[in-house]
Design an enzyme around this catalytic site. Sequence first.
Site, PDB file in Angstrom:
ATOM      1  N   GLY A 173       0.818  -1.219   0.000  1.00 52.63           N
ATOM      2  CA  GLY A 173       0.000   0.000   0.000  1.00 52.63           C
ATOM      3  C   GLY A 173       0.844   1.257   0.000  1.00 52.63           C
ATOM      4  O   GLY A 173       1.662   1.498  -0.892  1.00 52.63           O
ATOM      5  N   GLY A 174       0.611   2.085   1.027  1.00 49.84           N
ATOM      6  CA  GLY A 174       1.335   3.350   1.124  1.00 49.84           C
ATOM      7  C   GLY A 174       2.835   3.150   1.172  1.00 49.84           C
ATOM      8  O   GLY A 174       3.603   4.018   0.742  1.00 49.84           O
ATOM      9  N   GLY A 410      12.585   9.818 -36.164  1.00 50.27           N
ATOM     10  CA  GLY A 410      12.277  10.340 -34.831  1.00 50.27           C
ATOM     11  C   GLY A 410      13.393  10.078 -33.843  1.00 50.27           C
ATOM     12  O   GLY A 410      13.690  10.915 -32.981  1.00 50.27           O
ATOM     13  N   ALA A 411      14.048   8.926 -33.987  1.00 46.59           N
ATOM     14  CA  ALA A 411      15.127   8.607 -33.046  1.00 46.59           C
ATOM     15  C   ALA A 411      16.237   9.636 -33.149  1.00 46.59           C
ATOM     16  O   ALA A 411      16.845  10.024 -32.149  1.00 46.59           O
ATOM     17  CB  ALA A 411      15.665   7.213 -33.323  1.00 46.59           C
TER      18      ALA A 411
HETATM   19  C1  HXC Z   1      -0.884  -3.015  11.821  1.00 43.69           C
HETATM   20  C2  HXC Z   1       0.368  -4.760  11.036  1.00 43.69           C
HETATM   21  C3  HXC Z   1       0.208  -4.304   9.697  1.00 43.69           C
HETATM   22  C4  HXC Z   1      -0.562  -3.128   9.480  1.00 43.69           C
HETATM   23  C5  HXC Z   1       1.419  -6.073   9.673  1.00 43.69           C
HETATM   24  N1  HXC Z   1       1.118  -5.858  10.958  1.00 43.69           N
HETATM   25  N2  HXC Z   1       0.851  -5.143   8.884  1.00 43.69           N
HETATM   26  N3  HXC Z   1      -0.169  -4.111  12.076  1.00 43.69           N
HETATM   27  N4  HXC Z   1      -1.088  -2.525  10.571  1.00 43.69           N
HETATM   28  N5  HXC Z   1      -0.745  -2.626   8.265  1.00 43.69           N
HETATM   29  C6  HXC Z   1       1.522  -6.635  12.126  1.00 43.69           C
HETATM   30  C7  HXC Z   1       0.902  -8.014  12.110  1.00 43.69           C
HETATM   31  O1  HXC Z   1      -0.395  -7.984  12.671  1.00 43.69           O
HETATM   32  C8  HXC Z   1       1.884  -8.795  12.976  1.00 43.69           C
HETATM   33  O2  HXC Z   1       1.628  -8.514  14.326  1.00 43.69           O
HETATM   34  C9  HXC Z   1       3.219  -8.145  12.633  1.00 43.69           C
HETATM   35  O3  HXC Z   1       2.913  -6.864  12.063  1.00 43.69           O
HETATM   36  C10 HXC Z   1       4.013  -8.927  11.615  1.00 43.69           C
HETATM   37  O4  HXC Z   1       3.157  -9.217  10.522  1.00 43.69           O
HETATM   38  P1  HXC Z   1       3.024 -10.689   9.922  1.00 43.69           P
HETATM   39  O5  HXC Z   1       1.772 -10.703   9.109  1.00 43.69           O
HETATM   40  O6  HXC Z   1       3.147 -11.706  10.987  1.00 43.69           O
HETATM   41  O7  HXC Z   1       4.331 -10.750   9.023  1.00 43.69           O
HETATM   42  P2  HXC Z   1       4.503 -11.430   7.616  1.00 43.69           P
HETATM   43  O8  HXC Z   1       3.946 -12.816   7.599  1.00 43.69           O
HETATM   44  O9  HXC Z   1       5.948 -11.258   7.280  1.00 43.69           O
HETATM   45  O10 HXC Z   1       3.618 -10.570   6.581  1.00 43.69           O
HETATM   46  C11 HXC Z   1       3.901  -9.196   6.377  1.00 43.69           C
HETATM   47  C12 HXC Z   1       2.791  -8.549   5.533  1.00 43.69           C
HETATM   48  C13 HXC Z   1       1.420  -8.786   6.196  1.00 43.69           C
HETATM   49  C14 HXC Z   1       2.837  -9.149   4.109  1.00 43.69           C
HETATM   50  C15 HXC Z   1       3.137  -7.044   5.418  1.00 43.69           C
HETATM   51  O11 HXC Z   1       1.519  -8.440   7.577  1.00 43.69           O
HETATM   52  C16 HXC Z   1       0.338  -7.985   5.583  1.00 43.69           C
HETATM   53  O12 HXC Z   1      -0.205  -8.360   4.541  1.00 43.69           O
HETATM   54  N6  HXC Z   1      -0.040  -6.873   6.230  1.00 43.69           N
HETATM   55  C17 HXC Z   1      -1.097  -6.010   5.766  1.00 43.69           C
HETATM   56  C18 HXC Z   1      -0.695  -5.286   4.508  1.00 43.69           C
HETATM   57  C19 HXC Z   1      -1.728  -4.277   4.105  1.00 43.69           C
HETATM   58  O13 HXC Z   1      -2.693  -4.622   3.421  1.00 43.69           O
HETATM   59  N7  HXC Z   1      -1.569  -3.024   4.590  1.00 43.69           N
HETATM   60  C20 HXC Z   1      -2.502  -1.951   4.385  1.00 43.69           C
HETATM   61  C21 HXC Z   1      -2.178  -1.340   3.011  1.00 43.69           C
HETATM   62  S1  HXC Z   1      -3.284  -0.050   2.624  1.00 43.69           S
HETATM   63  P3  HXC Z   1       1.611  -9.685  15.432  1.00 43.69           P
HETATM   64  O14 HXC Z   1       1.396  -8.970  16.712  1.00 43.69           O
HETATM   65  O15 HXC Z   1       0.493 -10.595  15.074  1.00 43.69           O
HETATM   66  O16 HXC Z   1       2.945 -10.359  15.313  1.00 43.69           O
HETATM   67  C22 HXC Z   1      -2.312   1.311   2.836  1.00 43.69           C
HETATM   68  C23 HXC Z   1      -3.049   2.597   2.652  1.00 43.69           C
HETATM   69  C24 HXC Z   1      -2.243   3.621   1.939  1.00 43.69           C
HETATM   70  O17 HXC Z   1      -1.179   1.267   3.143  1.00 43.69           O
HETATM   71  C25 HXC Z   1      -2.442   3.560   0.485  1.00 43.69           C
HETATM   72  C26 HXC Z   1      -1.866   4.769  -0.164  1.00 43.69           C
HETATM   73  C27 HXC Z   1      -1.931   4.711  -1.644  1.00 43.69           C
END
Ligand code: HXC
Length: 520
Positions: A173-174, A410-411
């Site tokens: 995402g962001g 053009g190139a």
């Molecule tokens: C809060 C988060 C988090 C998030 C991960 N964690 N992403 N906490 N907000 N966005 C936390 C998990 O809950 C976990 O906590 C710890 O971080 C590690 O994550 P894991 O999932 O165990 O790690 P991993 O298996 O390596 O996977 C990493 C990951 C996955 C691929 C990044 O966590 C994931 O898919 N996260 C969400 C990604 C996402 O969709 N983000 C929002 C994007 S929208 P615990 O306590 O359980 O260990 C966005 C908006 C802006 O960003 C857009 C602008 C254009």
Amino acid sequence: MENSLTEKTDARLDELRARQAQAQSGGGQARIDQQHAKGKLTARERIAALLDPDTFEELQPFVLQHCEDANAIHGDGAVTGFGQIDGRNVCVYAQDFTVYGGSVSLTHARKITQLQDLALRNGLPIVGLFDSGGARIQEGVTSLHGYGEIFCGNVIASGVVPQISVMMGPCAGGAAYSPALTDFIIMVDKTSTMYITGPDVIKSVNGGTIVDHESLGGARVHASISGVAHFIAEDEAYALGLVRRLLSYLPANNAESPPRLPPDDVMAPANLAYLNTLVPDDPNVPYDMRMVLDGVVDRGSFFEVHAGWARNALVGFARMAGQAVGIVAQQPLEKAGVIDIDASDKIARFVRFCDAFNLPLITFVDSPGFLPGAMQEHGGIIRHGAKIIYAYVAATVPKISVVTRKAYGGAYIVMSSKAIGADLHLAWPSAEIAVMGPEAAVNVLNRREIAADADPAGRRAALVQDYRKTHATPYYAAERGILDNVIEPAQTRATLIAALRVLREQLRPKPPKKHGIMPV
Ligand code: HXC
């Protein structure tokens, strides 16, 4: 009396050290161990590996997301500060995956935006080390607001200070869009990913087959297919080394000149004579444009950017007698050096960067033209190709171009020709400068004549030969003052170094406007 003062002082220091140790432990030892088990360093270890030893000064390590929350973690997953690389000041931040997966809360975001402000006010490059799950989900819209502020900082800093992003983990995402607004993205192979919507979201929206994170947005995808990544690194240490090398070519900000190496470090190529016979007589036989660069730039100084994407174009930094320059070229080894959509984007972006940061542009041309076909037309080759023209015309840094072989249609025009503002436009004797290649030209001009001939093939060959002699040479252009000179290839380095001594930023009157509309 003295004893109690010492005790009191020690107690304060003890508290400071205890707080420092707590802040530096991020999400705790267990999560640090998990990070290491994945082959990844922690945020602070990465910063230490990037900077000169013992130069990091951290900012706001004690900041809390919610001060009233007893479990809140100091620093909130963003390690920010300044330090030095090769004795030059830089601002750096790293996301700490051990704290909420490096996700961005408003507090986390504001640490980054404050660093962006510091860098901007003091004219310092910004290096971001990314390892983040994106917007902090629990925080809702405030985390999105924080991202918006970071994006804003990226755009304001763009063209003022160099911004480099190193992707060292999942960046969703962001976490992908902020790097996209910076100048260079380096991705660590296997461990880093960048995507806007993850595989689960793709499945829920369109039911598509689940793709794993790496094949969706891994380093190889972005370094060779999407062009999002400029560099791919086999591991974290290599990625950080790339940052150090990249910065060695760049000024700290747009008001400074790029660093110049002392003459001791300048190494002329060992051999130049081979350049005179490098270009094959047969126009259909390719050669490696990197070999041209080997005989022109300081030895070992070519640092290629975007090496794995749009390989028919070649861009990168180099040094000429110690002076940093930007190199743009075609690569005849790939698709004969044709200009297509991706090559257009690659060239235009690099030219814009060099112009923003005062790097003279040296362009080597060998291209049969723009790639024909419905795919390219439908993909907007007109819009994309126009970016090259826009970027070169708008660039005010010294611009030198050398036609090594084909420069058709053009190139010819878009690749830093005299008409679009080259300060010095040169050609090798092997140059073929014309509206189109001999075969295509004869087909248009002499179609009836060839068809009517008793020996059409023989007639065509003779006409092609004739066209090549009169039009597809550098002398037709040189006689009309469109080329500044035709030079012996082995003399290219000497001529370019002499020119770089003379050429300065162009001072041209410009019509008043807020800004132009670059075709994007
Ligand atoms: C809060 C988060 C988090 C998030 C991960 N964690 N992403 N906490 N907000 N966005 C936390 C998990 O809950 C976990 O906590 C710890 O971080 C590690 O994550 P894991 O999932 O165990 O790690 P991993 O298996 O390596 O996977 C990493 C990951 C996955 C691929 C990044 O966590 C994931 O898919 N996260 C969400 C990604 C996402 O969709 N983000 C929002 C994007 S929208 P615990 O306590 O359980 O260990 C966005 C908006 C802006 O960003 C857009 C602008 C254009």
